[in-house]
Design a protein around this motif. Structure first.
Motif, short mmCIF file in Angstrom:
data_model
loop_
_atom_site.label_atom_id
_atom_site.label_comp_id
_atom_site.label_asym_id
_atom_site.label_seq_id
_atom_site.Cartn_x
_atom_site.Cartn_y
_atom_site.Cartn_z
N SER A 121 37.20 9.46 8.81
CA SER A 121 37.76 9.94 7.55
C SER A 121 37.44 11.39 7.22
O SER A 121 37.99 11.94 6.26
CB SER A 121 37.26 9.07 6.40
N SER A 122 36.55 12.01 7.97
CA SER A 122 36.22 13.42 7.72
C SER A 122 36.90 14.28 8.77
O SER A 122 37.01 13.89 9.93
CB SER A 122 34.71 13.63 7.78
N THR A 123 37.36 15.46 8.34
CA THR A 123 37.99 16.40 9.28
C THR A 123 37.17 17.68 9.44
O THR A 123 37.62 18.61 10.09
CB THR A 123 39.41 16.74 8.80
N ARG A 124 36.00 17.73 8.86
CA ARG A 124 35.17 18.94 8.95
C ARG A 124 34.72 19.20 10.38
O ARG A 124 34.43 18.25 11.13
CB ARG A 124 33.93 18.80 8.07
N PRO A 125 34.65 20.46 10.79
CA PRO A 125 34.18 20.76 12.15
C PRO A 125 32.78 20.23 12.43
O PRO A 125 32.46 19.89 13.57
CB PRO A 125 34.21 22.30 12.20
N THR A 126 31.94 20.16 11.41
CA THR A 126 30.55 19.74 11.60
C THR A 126 30.32 18.27 11.22
O THR A 126 29.19 17.87 10.99
CB THR A 126 29.61 20.62 10.75
N ARG A 127 31.37 17.48 11.19
CA ARG A 127 31.25 16.10 10.72
C ARG A 127 30.31 15.28 11.61
O ARG A 127 30.15 15.57 12.80
CB ARG A 127 32.62 15.45 10.69
N PHE A 128 29.80 14.23 11.02
CA PHE A 128 28.92 13.28 11.70
C PHE A 128 29.69 12.02 12.13
O PHE A 128 29.22 11.25 12.95
CB PHE A 128 27.79 12.90 10.73
N GLY A 129 30.87 11.82 11.57
CA GLY A 129 31.58 10.56 11.69
C GLY A 129 31.91 10.08 13.08
O GLY A 129 32.10 8.88 13.31
#
Length: 204
Positions: free
Chosen positions: A11-19
């Motif tokens: 669900s996250s699209t951030r470059p630094t995501r943990f998902g």
């Protein structure tokens, strides 16, 4: 009955995501089951606009090509596991937008969740459940929550060195419960959808 197809949605699209890490872990748990098969579905791959249609696709077809591509993709599945961070006590904006880009495609299908954050994404998962009810989905009772010391121990931003697999004593039981429930509801709802489709075809 063929295997039930389960989408694991990051669900996250951030470059630094943990998902990615919990998504891969829960997909492995799903694929260990004889009745289920998992596919990781990444919101990054769909470049969805902010919802800008005239109306939900419950009322008229969507016009944006990427939204239509997304709707077709999620229609392939019998159930879902949302892997969600908690942003300001709710789900990510990217996930809320993705949910809003479809309606009929989510209907009458079950979902579980893997939440992560300081309180295991608990508030985000509860919010997700209420959204799912509005989309005529079936939220299962159990969820996986990666929080507190467990979250710190696996997140590199906090110096964590453990893998998600190391958390099995903490989260393995809840994952089993969630997938047991997801399997039951996926069977039941697929049978019901098939019956509805057969009745509709017979009425034509």
């Amino acid at each position: 009955m063929s295997k039930l197809k389960i989408a694991v949605i990051i669900s996250s699209t951030r470059p630094t995501r943990f998902g990615d890490k919990p998504a891969q872990w829960i997909a492995e748990q799903i694929n260990q089951r004889d009745e289920l098969t998992a596919e990781i579905v990444d919101l990054r791959d769909f470049d969805l606009p902010f919802f800008d249609e005239m109306a939900s696709n419950a009322w008229m077809p969507s016009q944006n090509a990427n939204a239509v591509k997304w709707q077709k993709k999620i229609s392939e599945f019998d159930g879902y596991v949302f892997v969600t961070a908690e942003y300001n006590r709710s789900i990510t904006g990217a996930l809320k937008n993705a949910l809003d880009q479809a309606y009929v495609n989510w209907n009458k299908k079950p979902f579980g969740a893997v939440g992560y954050g300081s309180v295991g994404g608990a508030r985000a998962v509860e919010h997700l459940r209420t959204i799912g009810v509005e989309l005529q989905m079936v939220p299962v009772r159990s969820a996986v929550h990666i929080g507190g010391a467990d979250f710190v121990s696996v997140h590199p931003a906090f110096g964590g060195t453990k893998s998600i697999e190391d958390l099995a004593p903490s989260i393995g039981g809840s994952a089993k419960d969630m997938l047991d429930q997801l399997t039951w509801w996926a069977k039941a709802t697929r049978t019901a959808r098939d019956e509805d489709a057969a009745l509709a075809q017979a009425a034509e």
